[in-house]
Enzyme design. Structure first.
Site, mmCIF file in Angstrom:
data_model
loop_
_atom_site.group_PDB
_atom_site.id
_atom_site.type_symbol
_atom_site.label_atom_id
_atom_site.label_comp_id
_atom_site.label_asym_id
_atom_site.label_seq_id
_atom_site.Cartn_x
_atom_site.Cartn_y
_atom_site.Cartn_z
ATOM 1 N N HIS A 37 0.534 -1.073 -0.412
ATOM 2 C CA HIS A 37 0.164 -0.338 0.094
ATOM 3 C C HIS A 37 1.062 0.914 0.119
ATOM 4 O O HIS A 37 0.777 2.051 -0.788
ATOM 5 C CB HIS A 37 -0.486 -0.326 1.427
ATOM 6 C CG HIS A 37 -1.985 -1.237 1.232
ATOM 7 N ND1 HIS A 37 -1.714 -2.133 2.462
ATOM 8 C CD2 HIS A 37 -2.734 -1.424 0.707
ATOM 9 C CE1 HIS A 37 -3.014 -2.691 2.118
ATOM 10 N NE2 HIS A 37 -3.555 -2.609 1.405
ATOM 11 N N GLY B 123 -2.303 -2.786 -7.318
ATOM 12 C CA GLY B 123 -1.260 -2.921 -7.314
ATOM 13 C C GLY B 123 -1.250 -4.291 -7.915
ATOM 14 O O GLY B 123 -2.407 -4.765 -8.392
ATOM 15 N N LYS C 220 -0.843 -7.266 -7.247
ATOM 16 C CA LYS C 220 -1.321 -8.526 -6.979
ATOM 17 C C LYS C 220 -2.701 -9.258 -7.032
ATOM 18 O O LYS C 220 -3.105 -10.348 -7.060
ATOM 19 C CB LYS C 220 -0.867 -8.806 -5.352
ATOM 20 C CG LYS C 220 -1.291 -9.776 -4.608
ATOM 21 C CD LYS C 220 -0.503 -9.608 -3.400
ATOM 22 C CE LYS C 220 -1.575 -10.246 -2.517
ATOM 23 N NZ LYS C 220 -2.302 -10.939 -2.487
ATOM 24 N N GLN D 280 -8.660 -8.021 -10.234
ATOM 25 C CA GLN D 280 -9.229 -6.986 -9.869
ATOM 26 C C GLN D 280 -8.941 -5.644 -10.973
ATOM 27 O O GLN D 280 -9.815 -4.659 -10.687
ATOM 28 C CB GLN D 280 -8.977 -6.620 -8.301
ATOM 29 C CG GLN D 280 -9.304 -5.297 -7.676
ATOM 30 C CD GLN D 280 -9.020 -5.281 -6.096
ATOM 31 O OE1 GLN D 280 -10.497 -5.716 -5.097
ATOM 32 N NE2 GLN D 280 -8.515 -4.377 -6.106
ATOM 33 N N ILE E 205 4.780 -5.930 -4.386
ATOM 34 C CA ILE E 205 5.696 -5.998 -3.568
ATOM 35 C C ILE E 205 5.503 -6.665 -2.295
ATOM 36 O O ILE E 205 4.752 -7.885 -1.855
ATOM 37 C CB ILE E 205 5.818 -5.111 -2.207
ATOM 38 C CG1 ILE E 205 5.640 -2.972 -3.113
ATOM 39 C CG2 ILE E 205 6.701 -4.256 -1.425
ATOM 40 C CD1 ILE E 205 6.471 -2.688 -4.592
HETATM 41 O O1 PAF Z 1 -8.244 -4.107 -3.503
HETATM 42 C C1 PAF Z 1 -8.641 -3.786 -1.787
HETATM 43 O O2 PAF Z 1 -7.920 -4.256 -0.279
HETATM 44 C C2 PAF Z 1 -10.303 -3.531 -2.232
HETATM 45 O O3 PAF Z 1 -10.758 -4.219 -2.898
HETATM 46 C C3 PAF Z 1 -10.383 -2.418 -2.679
HETATM 47 C C4 PAF Z 1 -10.066 -1.860 -4.121
HETATM 48 C C5 PAF Z 1 -10.089 -1.388 -1.340
HETATM 49 C C6 PAF Z 1 -11.619 -2.306 -2.920
HETATM 50 O O4 PAF Z 1 -12.665 -2.237 -1.581
#
Ligand code: PAF
Length: 285
Positions: free
Chosen positions: A37, A148, A150, A154, A177
């Site tokens: 993050h 990311g 990872k 998504q 990472i």
């Molecule tokens: O990857 C994540 O942490 C979550 O899926 C996100 C993109 C913050 C949506 O809740």
């Protein structure tokens, strides 16, 4: 760092800032922050005037209530890390703020992406992800959204949603990472005990094996060897797959093709996902 809890307050603040035309970068998270993050925060800071991070554990994307209940919450440490790394704004809404009574649920047309890999094993997961990301983007109205690699699938899902809905945002994807031993950083790693952490890095070892041998062995042989290695270490494997760039499984590896390997597997009751680029279309790393 300024903390906003109510969407309206953040919307007001951004509107005022926009008068002097600033560039806003946004890093959405569910908290339990780690270096993955922070690398997104750093990238956003280097490319924008203001960096906003959200922490919201989105209930609609958990298909498994137990996973939701056990999702790690480390708010104080998260705030400390964000401040230390110069994040400008933290948005921490409540469930009611994100999904008020009059909230209109939409159905997102994600095509095959909704039914393969994570979509297949976590029914409704990507609908929930799209629901929250769309809502967050309506509030934050950023110029650049940072995600990311990872969560490879998504990233593809969110890109599709943003493009289908004409949401005016640039999406930038940053590399995964990893810990020194290769384990991909993940909020869920916080739920692994020491012994499990040792086993968890086998996912990276298998991905590395696939990368080293992608042009040496057949795809079925690679997948079978990878799966055997994972199960022999005690993993329950949801999938191990070798695909092209847009997640279609491939039968043969071609040198001029982008090739990705993806794994989802559980150790104890912790489900981990990871992926690795095995080959780039242009042979660039
Ligand atoms: O990857 C994540 O942490 C979550 O899926 C996100 C993109 C913050 C949506 O809740």
């Amino acid at each position: 760092m300024i903390l906003f809890k109510r969407p309206d307050d953040l919307i007001d603040f951004i509107q005022k800032k926009r008068k002097s035309i600033i560039k806003i970068g946004f890093v959405p998270t569910m908290g339990a922050l780690h270096q993955g993050h922070i690398s997104l925060i750093e990238k956003s800071k280097s490319e924008n005037d203001i960096t906003i991070c959200s922490i919201f554990i989105n209930p609609t994307q958990f298909n498994n209530p137990n996973d939701f209940k056990k999702y790690p919450v480390t708010i104080e440490a998260d705030i400390e890390q964000l401040e230390l790394n110069g994040c400008d704004i933290l948005f921490m809404p409540s469930v009611h703020d994100i999904y008020p009574e009059n909230f209109q649920k939409s159905n997102f047309e994600l095509g095959y992406l909704d039914n393969i890999l994570e979509g297949k094993h976590r029914a409704g997961h990507f609908q929930g992800v799209c629901m929250v990301v769309k809502r967050l983007l309506e509030i934050v109205k950023c110029d650049i959204l940072y995600l990311g690699q990872k969560d490879y699938q998504q990233c593809m899902v969110i890109k599709k949603m943003a493009s289908d809905l004409n949401i005016p945002v640039e999406i930038k994807i940053s590399p995964t990472i990893r810990e020194e031993n290769g384990l991909a950083m993940s909020s869920r790693n916080k739920r692994l005990n020491e012994a499990e952490k040792g086993v968890a890095l086998v996912i990276f070892e298998v991905l590395s094996f696939l990368k080293d041998n992608i042009f040496e062995l057949s795809i079925p042989a690679l997948l079978q060897t990878g799966e055997n290695k994972l199960t022999s270490k005690g993993f329950k494997v949801d999938y191990i797959e070798i695909t092209d760039e847009i997640l279609n499984p491939i039968k043969n590896a071609e040198k001029n093709q982008t090739i990705v390997a993806l794994i989802a597997a559980s150790i104890g009751d912790v489900r981990l996902i990871d992926n690795m680029m095995l080959n780039h279309a242009n042979n660039a790393e």
